[in-house]
Write a protein that holds these residues in place. Structure first.
Motif, PDB file in Angstrom:
ATOM      1  N   CYS A 171       7.520  13.622 -35.981  1.00  0.00           N
ATOM      2  CA  CYS A 171       7.634  14.919 -35.318  1.00  0.00           C
ATOM      3  C   CYS A 171       9.063  15.113 -34.818  1.00  0.00           C
ATOM      4  O   CYS A 171       9.743  14.155 -34.421  1.00  0.00           O
ATOM      5  CB  CYS A 171       6.656  15.022 -34.151  1.00  0.00           C
ATOM      6  SG  CYS A 171       4.932  15.136 -34.677  1.00  0.00           S
ATOM      7  N   ASP A 172       9.524  16.358 -34.825  1.00  0.00           N
ATOM      8  CA  ASP A 172      10.891  16.657 -34.418  1.00  0.00           C
ATOM      9  C   ASP A 172      11.007  16.907 -32.917  1.00  0.00           C
ATOM     10  O   ASP A 172      12.037  16.612 -32.315  1.00  0.00           O
ATOM     11  CB  ASP A 172      11.396  17.893 -35.175  1.00  0.00           C
ATOM     12  CG  ASP A 172      11.393  17.677 -36.668  1.00  0.00           C
ATOM     13  OD1 ASP A 172      12.130  16.778 -37.138  1.00  0.00           O
ATOM     14  OD2 ASP A 172      10.650  18.373 -37.378  1.00  0.00           O
ATOM     15  N   LEU A 173       9.968  17.470 -32.328  1.00  0.00           N
ATOM     16  CA  LEU A 173       9.954  17.738 -30.903  1.00  0.00           C
ATOM     17  C   LEU A 173       8.545  17.585 -30.381  1.00  0.00           C
ATOM     18  O   LEU A 173       7.582  17.605 -31.152  1.00  0.00           O
ATOM     19  CB  LEU A 173      10.475  19.145 -30.587  1.00  0.00           C
ATOM     20  CG  LEU A 173       9.634  20.340 -31.077  1.00  0.00           C
ATOM     21  CD1 LEU A 173       9.736  21.500 -30.109  1.00  0.00           C
ATOM     22  CD2 LEU A 173      10.097  20.798 -32.447  1.00  0.00           C
ATOM     23  N   ALA A 174       8.434  17.395 -29.089  1.00  0.00           N
ATOM     24  CA  ALA A 174       7.127  17.291 -28.445  1.00  0.00           C
ATOM     25  C   ALA A 174       7.106  18.231 -27.255  1.00  0.00           C
ATOM     26  O   ALA A 174       8.069  18.298 -26.486  1.00  0.00           O
ATOM     27  CB  ALA A 174       6.856  15.862 -27.989  1.00  0.00           C
ATOM     28  N   VAL A 175       6.029  18.973 -27.121  1.00  0.00           N
ATOM     29  CA  VAL A 175       5.800  19.800 -25.934  1.00  0.00           C
ATOM     30  C   VAL A 175       4.763  19.054 -25.116  1.00  0.00           C
ATOM     31  O   VAL A 175       3.607  18.927 -25.528  1.00  0.00           O
ATOM     32  CB  VAL A 175       5.298  21.200 -26.324  1.00  0.00           C
ATOM     33  CG1 VAL A 175       5.017  22.032 -25.077  1.00  0.00           C
ATOM     34  CG2 VAL A 175       6.328  21.901 -27.206  1.00  0.00           C
ATOM     35  N   SER A 176       5.196  18.530 -23.985  1.00  0.00           N
ATOM     36  CA  SER A 176       4.382  17.528 -23.300  1.00  0.00           C
ATOM     37  C   SER A 176       4.231  17.796 -21.813  1.00  0.00           C
ATOM     38  O   SER A 176       5.214  18.130 -21.140  1.00  0.00           O
ATOM     39  CB  SER A 176       5.019  16.151 -23.493  1.00  0.00           C
ATOM     40  OG  SER A 176       4.367  15.177 -22.718  1.00  0.00           O
ATOM     41  N   PRO A 177       3.017  17.605 -21.281  1.00  0.00           N
ATOM     42  CA  PRO A 177       2.820  17.644 -19.836  1.00  0.00           C
ATOM     43  C   PRO A 177       2.974  16.278 -19.187  1.00  0.00           C
ATOM     44  O   PRO A 177       2.973  16.165 -17.975  1.00  0.00           O
ATOM     45  CB  PRO A 177       1.378  18.134 -19.702  1.00  0.00           C
ATOM     46  CG  PRO A 177       0.712  17.582 -20.912  1.00  0.00           C
ATOM     47  CD  PRO A 177       1.742  17.559 -22.005  1.00  0.00           C
ATOM     48  N   ALA A 178       3.098  15.228 -20.003  1.00  0.00           N
ATOM     49  CA  ALA A 178       3.257  13.880 -19.463  1.00  0.00           C
ATOM     50  C   ALA A 178       4.715  13.661 -19.053  1.00  0.00           C
ATOM     51  O   ALA A 178       5.618  14.307 -19.575  1.00  0.00           O
ATOM     52  CB  ALA A 178       2.833  12.851 -20.493  1.00  0.00           C
ATOM     53  N   ALA A 179       4.925  12.750 -18.120  1.00  0.00           N
ATOM     54  CA  ALA A 179       6.287  12.448 -17.670  1.00  0.00           C
ATOM     55  C   ALA A 179       7.131  11.992 -18.860  1.00  0.00           C
ATOM     56  O   ALA A 179       6.682  11.158 -19.652  1.00  0.00           O
ATOM     57  CB  ALA A 179       6.247  11.372 -16.601  1.00  0.00           C
ATOM     58  N   PRO A 180       8.349  12.521 -19.021  1.00  0.00           N
ATOM     59  CA  PRO A 180       9.160  12.172 -20.189  1.00  0.00           C
ATOM     60  C   PRO A 180       9.550  10.701 -20.200  1.00  0.00           C
ATOM     61  O   PRO A 180       9.817  10.104 -19.166  1.00  0.00           O
ATOM     62  CB  PRO A 180      10.401  13.060 -20.029  1.00  0.00           C
ATOM     63  CG  PRO A 180      10.062  14.088 -19.016  1.00  0.00           C
ATOM     64  CD  PRO A 180       9.009  13.487 -18.142  1.00  0.00           C
ATOM     65  N   ASP A 181       9.563  10.134 -21.391  1.00  0.00           N
ATOM     66  CA  ASP A 181      10.069   8.780 -21.595  1.00  0.00           C
ATOM     67  C   ASP A 181      11.582   8.806 -21.360  1.00  0.00           C
ATOM     68  O   ASP A 181      12.289   9.694 -21.851  1.00  0.00           O
ATOM     69  CB  ASP A 181       9.743   8.373 -23.038  1.00  0.00           C
ATOM     70  CG  ASP A 181      10.114   6.940 -23.352  1.00  0.00           C
ATOM     71  OD1 ASP A 181      11.215   6.522 -22.966  1.00  0.00           O
ATOM     72  OD2 ASP A 181       9.312   6.251 -23.995  1.00  0.00           O
ATOM     73  N   GLY A 182      12.093   7.828 -20.643  1.00  0.00           N
ATOM     74  CA  GLY A 182      13.520   7.808 -20.323  1.00  0.00           C
ATOM     75  C   GLY A 182      14.421   7.681 -21.526  1.00  0.00           C
ATOM     76  O   GLY A 182      15.621   7.961 -21.438  1.00  0.00           O
ATOM     77  N   SER A 183      13.866   7.283 -22.670  1.00  0.00           N
ATOM     78  CA  SER A 183      14.680   7.131 -23.874  1.00  0.00           C
ATOM     79  C   SER A 183      14.847   8.444 -24.633  1.00  0.00           C
ATOM     80  O   SER A 183      15.581   8.501 -25.618  1.00  0.00           O
ATOM     81  CB  SER A 183      14.047   6.099 -24.806  1.00  0.00           C
ATOM     82  OG  SER A 183      12.805   6.575 -25.330  1.00  0.00           O
ATOM     83  N   LEU A 184      14.187   9.512 -24.179  1.00  0.00           N
ATOM     84  CA  LEU A 184      14.186  10.779 -24.895  1.00  0.00           C
ATOM     85  C   LEU A 184      15.125  11.797 -24.250  1.00  0.00           C
ATOM     86  O   LEU A 184      15.384  11.753 -23.049  1.00  0.00           O
ATOM     87  CB  LEU A 184      12.775  11.361 -24.934  1.00  0.00           C
ATOM     88  CG  LEU A 184      11.680  10.492 -25.545  1.00  0.00           C
ATOM     89  CD1 LEU A 184      10.340  11.190 -25.428  1.00  0.00           C
ATOM     90  CD2 LEU A 184      11.995  10.158 -27.000  1.00  0.00           C
ATOM     91  N   ALA A 185      15.596  12.733 -25.060  1.00  0.00           N
ATOM     92  CA  ALA A 185      16.266  13.921 -24.537  1.00  0.00           C
ATOM     93  C   ALA A 185      15.178  14.928 -24.160  1.00  0.00           C
ATOM     94  O   ALA A 185      14.191  15.080 -24.891  1.00  0.00           O
ATOM     95  CB  ALA A 185      17.194  14.518 -25.594  1.00  0.00           C
TER      96      ALA A 185
END
Length: 300
Positions: free
Chosen positions: A138-152
């Motif tokens: 996947c190219d992007l994620a639309v997420s309600p979960a707390a972002p992973d620190g490794s992601l933009a």
């Protein structure tokens, strides 16, 4: 290494049978079987063993699933980057999202895109599976979960968690628009399971307020929560938009009526250095504006 054979391997893993995988790939079953046999010869490994009418992965096959998915994701990313360099534009983006986010706003947003925008397709995943989805194609994620620190990441705003009651409920008849969380103490509650990020937001607020529900029904689907609330089976808590005649009530965090709405933060996330990073970031700005304009998110 032949990428087509890796694709065939993963198709059988996901479909469970050669017949089903062949239908998905639009190839003849014998041709797919030959691809699998050739892959096994090249690897000098047995990947599948028959188990009734299905194929079951061997221990070697199971060990190769994750690397195969990463390999195909990297191949797709390479193709996308090459296409972008060749044409000067991004042709397609795959968005990982939850079913609730897809229904509530992402599909309606996609309907507003134009012919000059990339084609956005979606893949439904769980709240806590976004990072894996990004690493598996996947190219992007639309997420309600707390972002992973490794992601933009880019923030999209806060989606309120609303309480829903039946149309005949006294709060609905009185047109109540907002209530403090404490007002729901003692109610029969219909709430998401712990597969949902909104459940953790709700549990945290209940714990801080010292509130418990005497009777709880758990449900993974927001629309079903609304349907049960509309049927008078209890107070439903969901981020979904109103349906089935259920009356929505904004839930205020805290004891008094002047607290902030209980809300779930939304984010767009992507892998740093992604070939379409600028396009994804621009889409995040547009999605954020769409959410605000349509009253889906509340002011932060």
């Amino acid at each position: 290494m032949n990428f087509r054979r890796i694709e065939c391997f993963l198709a059988v893993v996901d479909a469970g049978t050669v017949t089903a995988a062949a239908e998905q790939l639009h190839v003849a079953q014998p041709a797919l079987s030959r691809q699998l046999k050739t892959l096994e010869r090249e690897l000098k490994l047995t990947l599948f063993e028959p188990q009734g009418s299905r194929l079951s992965l061997t221990s070697a096959g199971r060990a190769l699933v994750a690397p195969a998915r990463r390999l195909m994701a990297e191949a797709r990313s390479f193709d996308g980057a090459a296409s972008t360099l060749r044409t000067g534009s991004v042709e397609e983006l795959v968005a990982a999202t939850t079913s609730a986010s897809l229904r509530s706003f992402l599909a309606p947003f996609i309907a507003t895109t134009g012919p000059d925008d990339p084609r956005i397709t979606t893949r439904e995943v769980g709240h806590f599976e976004m990072t894996e989805a990004l690493r598996h194609g996947c190219d992007l994620a639309v997420s309600p979960a707390a972002p992973d620190g490794s992601l933009a990441t880019a923030p999209l705003g806060q989606v309120p968690i609303k309480a829903f009651v039946a149309a005949g409920h006294e709060w609905a008849r009185s047109g109540v628009a907002a209530l403090p969380l404490s007002a729901f103490e003692g109610s029969t509650a219909i709430i998401p399971t712990r597969h949902s990020a909104s459940r953790y937001v709700l549990d945290d607020a209940l714990s801080r307020a010292g509130i418990t529900f005497p009777h709880v029904t758990e449900c993974d689907d927001g629309q079903t929560i609304l349907a049960l609330a509309a049927a008078g089976r209890g107070v439903g808590f969901s981020t979904d938009r109103p349906r089935y005649g259920a009356h929505p009530i904004l839930v205020l965090d805290g004891q008094g009526g002047d607290g902030r709405p209980l809300a779930l933060p939304l984010h767009v996330a992507w892998l740093p250095g992604h070939f379409a990073e600028e396009t994804i970031a621009a889409f995040a700005v547009r999605i954020r504006a769409f959410l605000l304009d349509n009253g889906i998110t509340v002011a932060e």
